[in-house]
Design a protein around this motif. Sequence first.
Motif, PDB file in Angstrom:
ATOM      1  N   ILE A   1      20.959 -15.862 -28.256  1.00  0.00           N
ATOM      2  CA  ILE A   1      19.786 -15.596 -29.079  1.00  0.00           C
ATOM      3  C   ILE A   1      18.844 -16.787 -28.953  1.00  0.00           C
ATOM      4  O   ILE A   1      19.196 -17.914 -29.310  1.00  0.00           O
ATOM      5  CB  ILE A   1      20.161 -15.374 -30.549  1.00  0.00           C
ATOM      6  CG1 ILE A   1      21.087 -14.171 -30.675  1.00  0.00           C
ATOM      7  CG2 ILE A   1      18.903 -15.179 -31.399  1.00  0.00           C
ATOM      8  CD1 ILE A   1      21.605 -13.945 -32.071  1.00  0.00           C
TER       9      ILE A   1
ATOM     10  N   ILE B   1      13.652 -13.888 -29.583  1.00  0.00           N
ATOM     11  CA  ILE B   1      13.240 -13.405 -30.898  1.00  0.00           C
ATOM     12  C   ILE B   1      11.853 -13.971 -31.220  1.00  0.00           C
ATOM     13  O   ILE B   1      11.637 -15.180 -31.135  1.00  0.00           O
ATOM     14  CB  ILE B   1      14.237 -13.833 -31.996  1.00  0.00           C
ATOM     15  CG1 ILE B   1      15.666 -13.434 -31.615  1.00  0.00           C
ATOM     16  CG2 ILE B   1      13.827 -13.235 -33.339  1.00  0.00           C
ATOM     17  CD1 ILE B   1      15.902 -11.953 -31.526  1.00  0.00           C
ATOM     18  N   GLU B   2      10.930 -13.090 -31.607  1.00  0.00           N
ATOM     19  CA  GLU B   2       9.577 -13.535 -31.946  1.00  0.00           C
ATOM     20  C   GLU B   2       9.132 -12.927 -33.271  1.00  0.00           C
ATOM     21  O   GLU B   2       9.696 -11.937 -33.746  1.00  0.00           O
ATOM     22  CB  GLU B   2       8.595 -13.140 -30.837  1.00  0.00           C
ATOM     23  CG  GLU B   2       8.924 -13.768 -29.497  1.00  0.00           C
ATOM     24  CD  GLU B   2       7.903 -13.393 -28.434  1.00  0.00           C
ATOM     25  OE1 GLU B   2       6.793 -13.970 -28.460  1.00  0.00           O
ATOM     26  OE2 GLU B   2       8.215 -12.524 -27.590  1.00  0.00           O
ATOM     27  N   ARG B   3       8.108 -13.535 -33.842  1.00  0.00           N
ATOM     28  CA  ARG B   3       7.559 -13.046 -35.103  1.00  0.00           C
ATOM     29  C   ARG B   3       6.515 -11.972 -34.831  1.00  0.00           C
ATOM     30  O   ARG B   3       5.896 -11.947 -33.758  1.00  0.00           O
ATOM     31  CB  ARG B   3       6.936 -14.198 -35.881  1.00  0.00           C
ATOM     32  CG  ARG B   3       5.836 -14.922 -35.130  1.00  0.00           C
ATOM     33  CD  ARG B   3       5.430 -16.198 -35.846  1.00  0.00           C
ATOM     34  NE  ARG B   3       4.465 -16.944 -35.046  1.00  0.00           N
ATOM     35  CZ  ARG B   3       4.063 -18.169 -35.338  1.00  0.00           C
ATOM     36  NH1 ARG B   3       4.533 -18.769 -36.418  1.00  0.00           N
ATOM     37  NH2 ARG B   3       3.179 -18.788 -34.576  1.00  0.00           N
TER      38      ARG B   3
ATOM     39  N   GLU C   1      17.518 -22.904 -31.214  1.00  0.00           N
ATOM     40  CA  GLU C   1      16.325 -23.033 -32.067  1.00  0.00           C
ATOM     41  C   GLU C   1      15.734 -24.421 -31.895  1.00  0.00           C
ATOM     42  O   GLU C   1      16.445 -25.379 -31.615  1.00  0.00           O
ATOM     43  CB  GLU C   1      16.676 -22.748 -33.531  1.00  0.00           C
ATOM     44  CG  GLU C   1      17.643 -23.719 -34.178  1.00  0.00           C
ATOM     45  CD  GLU C   1      16.957 -24.894 -34.873  1.00  0.00           C
ATOM     46  OE1 GLU C   1      15.718 -24.893 -34.996  1.00  0.00           O
ATOM     47  OE2 GLU C   1      17.676 -25.834 -35.272  1.00  0.00           O
TER      48      GLU C   1
ATOM     49  N   TYR D   1      15.903 -18.233 -30.444  1.00  0.00           N
ATOM     50  CA  TYR D   1      15.023 -18.227 -31.613  1.00  0.00           C
ATOM     51  C   TYR D   1      14.163 -19.495 -31.562  1.00  0.00           C
ATOM     52  O   TYR D   1      14.162 -20.319 -32.469  1.00  0.00           O
ATOM     53  CB  TYR D   1      15.870 -18.188 -32.897  1.00  0.00           C
ATOM     54  CG  TYR D   1      15.158 -17.663 -34.120  1.00  0.00           C
ATOM     55  CD1 TYR D   1      15.254 -16.325 -34.486  1.00  0.00           C
ATOM     56  CD2 TYR D   1      14.376 -18.501 -34.915  1.00  0.00           C
ATOM     57  CE1 TYR D   1      14.601 -15.833 -35.608  1.00  0.00           C
ATOM     58  CE2 TYR D   1      13.717 -18.029 -36.035  1.00  0.00           C
ATOM     59  CZ  TYR D   1      13.835 -16.705 -36.383  1.00  0.00           C
ATOM     60  OH  TYR D   1      13.190 -16.225 -37.492  1.00  0.00           O
TER      61      TYR D   1
ATOM     62  N   MET E   1      19.073  -9.334 -37.918  1.00  0.00           N
ATOM     63  CA  MET E   1      19.405 -10.650 -37.372  1.00  0.00           C
ATOM     64  C   MET E   1      20.863 -11.003 -37.627  1.00  0.00           C
ATOM     65  O   MET E   1      21.540 -11.588 -36.763  1.00  0.00           O
ATOM     66  CB  MET E   1      18.490 -11.718 -37.967  1.00  0.00           C
ATOM     67  CG  MET E   1      17.122 -11.804 -37.325  1.00  0.00           C
ATOM     68  SD  MET E   1      17.182 -12.114 -35.522  1.00  0.00           S
ATOM     69  CE  MET E   1      18.104 -13.654 -35.478  1.00  0.00           C
TER      70      MET E   1
END
Length: 409
Positions: free
Chosen positions: A14, A39-41, A100, A16, A88
């Motif tokens: 993942i 993973i994006e907003r 991250e 992030y 998630m």
Amino acid sequence: MSQQALPLAGFRVIDYSHFLAGPYVGRCLAALGAEVIKIERPKTGDAGRQHAWFVGEDGEYSGYFLQLNMGKKGVCVNMKDPRGREFMEKLVDTADVFIENYRPGALTKMGLGYEDLARRNPGLVYCSISAYGHTGPDSHRAGFGLIAEAKSGIMQMVGTPGEAPPLLRISLGDMYTGIHAVAAINAALLGRVKSGQGQHIDMALYDTLVSMHEYAVQCYTLSGGQEVPVQTGHDMPTSTLYGVFRAQDGDLVIAAQVDDAWKRFAALVEQHGGPAGFASDARLHTAAGRNAHRLDILAVVKPWVAAQPVAEVLALLDAIDVPGAKVQRIDEVLADPQIQARGMVVEQDHPVLGKIKLPNLPFRFSGCDTTIHQVAPDLGQDNAEIAASVGFSAEQIADMQKDGVLYSA
């Protein structure tokens, strides 16, 4: 040659992260065979999508994003919706690695810190990348590669004495930290085979650049604090002759700092117009002697190089096996037969842009090809596939897409 499976085939990652260091780690792991889920907003996505160089009819694609996110699957999820949080959590349960690069504490507030995720998935290898790390008095401070480059002592040694140091023009702090993170993640995955447990990897840009000093730190500590490396301009006073020189039509570097190479080089200079006795000067036959008489050497070598074209100097150096190279522009790099032979530019077929060329990674395995041919994903491109893989029904997925919990451009 028989083709093996890629080393990380079967691992789920993942990603992030945003901008550079974290996405670079994800790209490397994808090249090594992992399934990397970006993973994006919603709406804006990774801030790297707004970073030049822009291409496309309306400049809608970022080359920066395309380069750093190739080979990944794209998910865009609204974490403010409970269904997004559930998505998630289920995704983390299936993951081997979580990447991250937010300021320490930011993801903890969202329930995505290491402790929270490790309780759900004890085997998770969780890699954090930040400017200063998760401990120490500066851990709370924001920072980018530029900050680490300035703080690390590297920038202070670069450039012309008496002038402000130049920008390095490459993201040394991010990329160097990123590849160290790749190594650490692979080590943690290997360690998990024996322990069954994942762990938190805490990478700091500042740490990695300080670790990069192959000379400056030991120069200072072993001299009892007497020697502090400073800007030296175009050569190294402690390694003569080793530096950048200007020829008639461009710049080149010469590395004749080893005794045997120096003797061959000095003989070459004397033979091709240099002063008589230059090659036989015994004072210059040792490293210490050359360093002590560095300015005398430069007074001979600089005008000797300046009187000739780059190609002629390099041909002379090649003939006596003394390393040298032209200081190349990026267009010359991409046209270099060596770079082409090594496959260091990858061509991809983009569904909108057509054929695009981007830099490859330097991994070379005898049994498999790590070149990524899959382009970076559009925003939310793989929402449905990934949601289905963690147990959401087609009806649930459709509802989440309709409500923007799973967002796509």
